[in-house]
Write an enzyme that holds these catalytic residues in place. Sequence first.
Site: not given
Length: 496
Positions: A347, A264, A349, A271, A351
Amino acid sequence: METPLLAVTAMDTQTAKGSDARPQPDLLTSDAAVKSAAAAILNSGEFKAAANETLLIHSPVGLKAARLLIVGLGKQAKTSVHSVRGAAGTAVRFSKPRGIRELVFALPEADWLPPGPCARAAAEGAFVGDFDPDTYRSDRKDLSLQAFTAAAHASVNNSKVEDAFREGWIVGMSQNFTRSLVNEPGNKLTPTEFGRRAAAMAKEVGLHCEVFSTEKLHELKMGAFWSVAQGSEEPPALIVLRYEPAGVKDGPVLGLVGKGVTFDTGGISIKPSDNMEKMKYDMAGGAAMIGAMRAIALLKPRVRVIAVVCATENMPDGKAQKPGDVQTAMPLSADRPGKTIEIINTDAEGRLVLADGLTYARQLGATHLIDAATLTGAIGVALGMINAGAFANDDDTYAKFQAALEVSGEKFWRMPLGDEYADMIKSDIGDIKNTGGRYGGAITAAEFLKVFAEDTPWIHLDIAGLAWLEENKPFIAKGPSGVGVRSILEWVRSYA
Ligand code: BES
Ligand code: MN
Ligand code: ZN
């Protein structure tokens, strides 16, 4: 017993609290020879029998064992089967670096610590303690234990305790299977490789397994899952495992849904680079489901189970989704169109992939849902690295999970849901948006998932704070924890 190391547990029986109250260590064994070998040092006051405290005696007088290791369980009033799991792990982690590769663990003799559950916990603790995350070290020495024996008092029912021990062995190995997946870096464990490992495990234990990719996502109209996957060169994997015990034709179908983001970056809402390497563990929820399925296949509860793991990378790219984009989630059926989602932050993502995973599990017939995900940093802010978060839309379903925690010894804390939180993710342009602002971030994430669980009883586990341990503990190495596996398994078994 002739063994390189005999581990015996002790507890602190002191109940007074005054300034001159000294710990009173007491061995949990009726064996006179062990008691006498340890008497002098226990009387010295050097050992307090605190939880996971260890004391080693070489060449103990009157014993055949080469070493006697005393492992503390803590204060008597606080000792439980869960302290025994820790003690077994501690004994193993004491032995490993010292090159001791075999040990005998004496199950505690105490009427509130039944031998069966203790044997199971000891086996779990031993496997969990044995794991180290140093897979790719060139100078790696395999110091894994070669034999771990649990010894019970002569009066206990041998076959019952043996069965419990074997159960703990399966559970501990399955938890380690999950941990080994979580430990893998993003370049090794791509979504495709994740699918391969799940399929290989499924073949080994006799589970039905299918691994789909891009085409299937399109066919099912998984617009939310695809919106994350579209930004990566690595194709996504939709991993479906089925456990169908012979002769079970009705009753519940349990749907286990896992977030399998193998890396991620945050996507276009990228991030910060500090600690981004940790985001290889963003597939821990999916790995927990796959580990739980392994244990389910071997323990054979009489209930049907389906696992759906949505595996993808979350990458920034020319094809990546952008903040402001509107996505349409998977429709449950032709007459029920998918909900529209406004992407506020790419970010958030997890869910998105879970939304379609939950819908797919329902379409496959799941009557009860449980999902696990490293979903939010906010859950760690709320609960620290002590409890993982749990949410549910149904009290009876949660009650069964709560009961499962008694067996697993894992710490989950139930968090609230409610309409006021649901209001925080309403979108102006579509049905919902994928973030609800800074406050209550773990709860609004859960509310997002609840939209897709609809009226199906559902539990959501946010394990972001606990899936990766930052510090070594006496009974478990730092790194991937395998949190969730034991509780999810026990929840499943409670329906059998
Ligand atoms: N994978 C992260 C959550 C996470 C954070 C896991 C820390 C493990 C450790 C998740 O996809 C994420 O980025 N969540 C965001 C949500 C926010 C954008 C609403 C977060 O928690 O910051
Ligand atoms: Mn994210
Ligand atoms: Zn994530």
